[in-house]
Design an enzyme around this catalytic site. Structure first.
Site, PDB file in Angstrom:
ATOM      1  CE  LYS A 161      -1.284  -4.575   3.313  1.00  0.00           C
ATOM      2  NZ  LYS A 161      -1.589  -5.854   2.658  1.00  0.00           N
TER       3      LYS A 161
ATOM      4  CG  ASN B 146     -13.472   2.078   7.753  1.00  0.00           C
ATOM      5  OD1 ASN B 146     -13.615   2.574   8.854  1.00  0.00           O
ATOM      6  ND2 ASN B 146     -13.729   0.799   7.498  1.00  0.00           N
TER       7      ASN B 146
ATOM      8  CE1 TYR C  21      -3.584  -2.642   5.472  1.00  0.00           C
ATOM      9  CE2 TYR C  21      -3.064  -0.379   4.873  1.00  0.00           C
ATOM     10  CZ  TYR C  21      -3.379  -1.677   4.504  1.00  0.00           C
ATOM     11  OH  TYR C  21      -3.481  -2.003   3.175  1.00  0.00           O
TER      12      TYR C  21
ATOM     13  CB  SER D 125      -0.855  -0.022   1.270  1.00  0.00           C
ATOM     14  OG  SER D 125      -1.486   1.216   1.459  1.00  0.00           O
TER      15      SER D 125
HETATM   16  P1  NAD Z   1     -10.945  -7.136   1.235  1.00  0.00           P
HETATM   17  O1  NAD Z   1     -11.119  -7.117   2.704  1.00  0.00           O
HETATM   18  O2  NAD Z   1     -12.115  -6.873   0.356  1.00  0.00           O
HETATM   19  O3  NAD Z   1     -10.324  -8.537   0.780  1.00  0.00           O
HETATM   20  C1  NAD Z   1      -9.457  -9.278   1.611  1.00  0.00           C
HETATM   21  C2  NAD Z   1      -9.896 -10.729   1.533  1.00  0.00           C
HETATM   22  O4  NAD Z   1      -9.004 -11.505   2.351  1.00  0.00           O
HETATM   23  C3  NAD Z   1     -11.313 -10.949   2.061  1.00  0.00           C
HETATM   24  O5  NAD Z   1     -12.006 -11.799   1.162  1.00  0.00           O
HETATM   25  C4  NAD Z   1     -11.091 -11.640   3.412  1.00  0.00           C
HETATM   26  O6  NAD Z   1     -12.154 -12.524   3.727  1.00  0.00           O
HETATM   27  C5  NAD Z   1      -9.778 -12.366   3.167  1.00  0.00           C
HETATM   28  N1  NAD Z   1      -8.987 -12.596   4.378  1.00  0.00           N
HETATM   29  C6  NAD Z   1      -8.656 -11.709   5.344  1.00  0.00           C
HETATM   30  N2  NAD Z   1      -7.887 -12.289   6.283  1.00  0.00           N
HETATM   31  C7  NAD Z   1      -7.721 -13.581   5.886  1.00  0.00           C
HETATM   32  C8  NAD Z   1      -7.038 -14.696   6.443  1.00  0.00           C
HETATM   33  N3  NAD Z   1      -6.360 -14.599   7.604  1.00  0.00           N
HETATM   34  N4  NAD Z   1      -7.073 -15.872   5.780  1.00  0.00           N
HETATM   35  C9  NAD Z   1      -7.762 -15.995   4.602  1.00  0.00           C
HETATM   36  N5  NAD Z   1      -8.435 -14.978   4.048  1.00  0.00           N
HETATM   37  C10 NAD Z   1      -8.415 -13.784   4.681  1.00  0.00           C
HETATM   38  O7  NAD Z   1      -9.750  -6.126   0.899  1.00  0.00           O
HETATM   39  P2  NAD Z   1      -9.271  -5.559  -0.503  1.00  0.00           P
HETATM   40  O8  NAD Z   1      -9.680  -4.138  -0.604  1.00  0.00           O
HETATM   41  O9  NAD Z   1      -9.619  -6.500  -1.575  1.00  0.00           O
HETATM   42  O10 NAD Z   1      -7.695  -5.555  -0.259  1.00  0.00           O
HETATM   43  C11 NAD Z   1      -6.906  -6.661  -0.640  1.00  0.00           C
HETATM   44  C12 NAD Z   1      -5.462  -6.399  -0.231  1.00  0.00           C
HETATM   45  O11 NAD Z   1      -5.003  -5.199  -0.829  1.00  0.00           O
HETATM   46  C13 NAD Z   1      -5.242  -6.247   1.269  1.00  0.00           C
HETATM   47  O12 NAD Z   1      -4.037  -6.891   1.610  1.00  0.00           O
HETATM   48  C14 NAD Z   1      -5.115  -4.753   1.459  1.00  0.00           C
HETATM   49  O13 NAD Z   1      -4.311  -4.425   2.564  1.00  0.00           O
HETATM   50  C15 NAD Z   1      -4.453  -4.343   0.158  1.00  0.00           C
HETATM   51  N6  NAD Z   1      -4.735  -2.947  -0.194  1.00  0.00           N
HETATM   52  C16 NAD Z   1      -6.026  -2.552  -0.369  1.00  0.00           C
HETATM   53  C17 NAD Z   1      -6.309  -1.233  -0.670  1.00  0.00           C
HETATM   54  C18 NAD Z   1      -7.738  -0.756  -0.802  1.00  0.00           C
HETATM   55  O14 NAD Z   1      -7.967   0.457  -0.719  1.00  0.00           O
HETATM   56  N7  NAD Z   1      -8.704  -1.627  -1.049  1.00  0.00           N
HETATM   57  C19 NAD Z   1      -5.263  -0.312  -0.828  1.00  0.00           C
HETATM   58  C20 NAD Z   1      -3.952  -0.756  -0.663  1.00  0.00           C
HETATM   59  C21 NAD Z   1      -3.699  -2.087  -0.358  1.00  0.00           C
HETATM   60  C1  WQD Z   2      -9.683   9.573   0.757  1.00  0.00           C
HETATM   61  C2  WQD Z   2      -9.953  11.061   0.989  1.00  0.00           C
HETATM   62  C3  WQD Z   2     -10.224  11.636   3.299  1.00  0.00           C
HETATM   63  C4  WQD Z   2     -13.956   9.349   3.843  1.00  0.00           C
HETATM   64  C5  WQD Z   2      -6.886   4.611   2.746  1.00  0.00           C
HETATM   65  C6  WQD Z   2      -5.779   3.924   3.487  1.00  0.00           C
HETATM   66  C7  WQD Z   2      -4.714   3.489   2.520  1.00  0.00           C
HETATM   67  C8  WQD Z   2      -5.312   2.644   1.398  1.00  0.00           C
HETATM   68  C9  WQD Z   2      -6.430   3.343   0.732  1.00  0.00           C
HETATM   69  C10 WQD Z   2      -5.173   0.370   2.136  1.00  0.00           C
HETATM   70  C11 WQD Z   2      -9.191  11.628   2.170  1.00  0.00           C
HETATM   71  C12 WQD Z   2     -11.514  11.873   2.536  1.00  0.00           C
HETATM   72  C13 WQD Z   2     -12.812   9.933   3.328  1.00  0.00           C
HETATM   73  C14 WQD Z   2     -15.042  10.206   4.216  1.00  0.00           C
HETATM   74  C15 WQD Z   2     -13.766  12.115   3.480  1.00  0.00           C
HETATM   75  N1  WQD Z   2      -5.839   1.409   1.904  1.00  0.00           N
HETATM   76  N2  WQD Z   2     -12.710  11.283   3.149  1.00  0.00           N
HETATM   77  N3  WQD Z   2     -14.902  11.551   4.008  1.00  0.00           N
HETATM   78  O1  WQD Z   2      -7.211   7.600   3.644  1.00  0.00           O
HETATM   79  O2  WQD Z   2      -6.349   8.067   1.307  1.00  0.00           O
HETATM   80  O3  WQD Z   2      -6.364   5.767   2.142  1.00  0.00           O
HETATM   81  O4  WQD Z   2      -7.390   3.739   1.716  1.00  0.00           O
HETATM   82  O5  WQD Z   2      -4.001   0.197   1.973  1.00  0.00           O
HETATM   83  O6  WQD Z   2      -3.781   2.772   3.250  1.00  0.00           O
HETATM   84  O7  WQD Z   2      -5.212   4.814   4.436  1.00  0.00           O
HETATM   85  O8  WQD Z   2      -8.514   6.815   1.589  1.00  0.00           O
HETATM   86  O9  WQD Z   2     -10.861   6.770   0.898  1.00  0.00           O
HETATM   87  O10 WQD Z   2     -10.325   6.857   3.372  1.00  0.00           O
HETATM   88  O11 WQD Z   2      -9.911   8.864   1.964  1.00  0.00           O
HETATM   89  O12 WQD Z   2     -13.692  13.328   3.320  1.00  0.00           O
HETATM   90  O13 WQD Z   2     -16.081   9.745   4.710  1.00  0.00           O
HETATM   91  O14 WQD Z   2     -11.343  11.221   1.297  1.00  0.00           O
HETATM   92  O15 WQD Z   2     -10.020  12.634   4.249  1.00  0.00           O
HETATM   93  O16 WQD Z   2      -8.844  12.956   1.833  1.00  0.00           O
HETATM   94  P1  WQD Z   2      -7.069   7.178   2.256  1.00  0.00           P
HETATM   95  P2  WQD Z   2      -9.978   7.251   1.982  1.00  0.00           P
END
Ligand code: NAD
Ligand code: WQD
Length: 346
Positions: A152, A197, A148, A124
């Site tokens: 990573k 969130n 978190y 991330s």
């Molecule tokens: P998500 O929660 O939709 O998907 C994660 C999946 O992993 C789910 O299906 C959950 O049931 C499964 N899971 C969680 N813990 C597990 C475990 N211990 N064993 C087996 N399965 C498990 O999340 P996502 O948005 O698809 O994100 C996927 C990956 O990408 C995550 O590692 C997250 O940290 C990373 N990531 C996501 C974002 C984002 O904004 N969505 C941004 C950056 C990085």
């Molecule tokens: C985006 C913008 C908020 C919600 C997060 C994780 C990051 C990655 C992606 C996993 C910001 C604003 C948000 C709301 C708002 N995930 N906001 N009202 O914080 O950039 O990143 O998700 O790896 O690690 O930190 O994403 O979508 O929460 O926020 O005004 O109800 O929207 O302040 O400017 P963020 P976000």
């Protein structure tokens, strides 16, 4: 041979399954459904006409992973499984270290035991912390501001150490910026089990009337309209980046057997720009109120995309309008997510 997709029932994983199945790969989903719904697997089949193989299991269970890897003759892994909510990680850091760090360690042990050495890891942009310079390049300092992000970074370090110790490993670390949007079919998308969130899923629930209004977290940032700016990337572009990255693994040679690449568009958009784009995409107003800043938020973050272009021959193609209209299409068709009985027929 198959590719194991941990977390393949989740938001990003389900889209990845579609892309990999459509490009001719066999995939096996390994998921414990802690943050997903089995219905997503049926939807993957509805889109691709191919049923993803499935193993119900937890990545902290090394024996279950070894069984799955052997049973399906896996050649590599795309590793999405883990916990991802920054605020929750502040409340319950041990669950984050358990799932994300210990879970990945068990996965790597299982892979070593069965002799599989190809892995793509979901990292991330959170690992960068507050950007010191924009756009954010891969060699930016790493200073995550929450548990978190630290999980990573620990996993990234573990992967770099592992690849340096054993030349058989081929590892790709992908640092995602802000993935949003949904498959254009409207069959799969992001389905938060709780109050969203992140910005886009919150928007989506305001648009369907499930929530009254959006709270905009601060309009006093040093950005053109005062609201926070992020690099939103369409989920389908993001998973296409995984296909390029997976193919690249075969070309790697020691000592360059581990790479790390940003996946973003290279452009920042503000919260209010997103409000306007979503209003156009959904053709309805998104009521919002300006409230105070959210603790830990940065003013602005967007990716340097040069490495992704040069090294992976990949760049994002979809724009903000596509991200908003595809999100709207998904929530319009599934206002209550994957709960099959809960949604009215379109
Ligand atoms: P998500 O929660 O939709 O998907 C994660 C999946 O992993 C789910 O299906 C959950 O049931 C499964 N899971 C969680 N813990 C597990 C475990 N211990 N064993 C087996 N399965 C498990 O999340 P996502 O948005 O698809 O994100 C996927 C990956 O990408 C995550 O590692 C997250 O940290 C990373 N990531 C996501 C974002 C984002 O904004 N969505 C941004 C950056 C990085
Ligand atoms: C985006 C913008 C908020 C919600 C997060 C994780 C990051 C990655 C992606 C996993 C910001 C604003 C948000 C709301 C708002 N995930 N906001 N009202 O914080 O950039 O990143 O998700 O790896 O690690 O930190 O994403 O979508 O929460 O926020 O005004 O109800 O929207 O302040 O400017 P963020 P976000």
């Amino acid at each position: 041979m198959s590719i194991l997709i941990t977390g393949g029932a989740g938001y990003l994983g389900s889209h990845c399954c579609v892309s990999f199945l459509e490009s001719g790969h066999e995939v096996v989903v390994f998921d414990n459904f802690s943050n997903s719904n089995p219905e997503s697997l049926k939807r993957i089949e509805a889109i691709t006409g191919k049923q993803p193989k499935f193993e119900h299991g937890d990545i902290r269970d090394q024996a279950a992973l070894e069984t799955a890897l052997k049973r399906h003759d896996c050649e590599g892994v795309i590793h999405f499984a883990g916990l991802k909510v920054v605020g929750e990680s502040l409340q319950d850091p041990l669950s984050y270290y358990d799932n994300n760090v210990i879970g990945t360690h068990r996965l790597l042990k299982a892979l070593s035991t069965v002799g599989v050495h190809k892995l793509i890891f979901s990292s991330s942009a959170n690992v960068y912390g507050e950007p010191r310079a924009l756009p954010v390049t891969e060699d930016h300092s790493l200073n995550p501001g929450n548990p978190y992000g630290r999980t990573k970074l620990v996993v990234e370090d573990m992967l770099r150490d592992l690849s340096a110790s054993d030349s058989r490993w081929r590892i790709g670390i992908l640092r995602y910026f802000n993935p949003v949007g949904a498959h254009h079919s409207g069959l799969i998308g992001e389905d938060p089990l709780d109050v969203p969130n992140n910005l886009m899923p919150y928007f989506a629930q305001v648009a369907t009337g499930r929530r009254e209004h959006l709270s905009v977290f601060g309009n006093d940032y040093p950005t053109p309209d005062g609201t926070g700016m992020r690099d939103y990337i369409h989920v389908v572009d993001l998973v296409q980046g995984h296909l390029h990255a997976y193919e690249k693994l075969a070309e790697l040679a020691s000592p360059e057997n581990c790479f790390c690449v940003n996946l973003g568009t290279g452009h920042g958009h503000s919260v209010l720009e997103l409000v306007q784009a979503f209003e156009r995409g959904a053709n309805r107003p998104i009521p919002y109120q300006i409230v105070g800043r959210r603790a830990g938020d940065v003013a602005e973050s967007y990716a340097d995309t040069q490495k992704a272009k040069a090294f992976l021959s990949w760049s994002a193609e979809r724009n903000l309008e596509d991200m908003c209209s595809d999100t709207w299409n998904w929530v319009r068709k599934n206002p209550l997510g994957y709960e099959p009985d809960a949604n009215a027929e379109d």
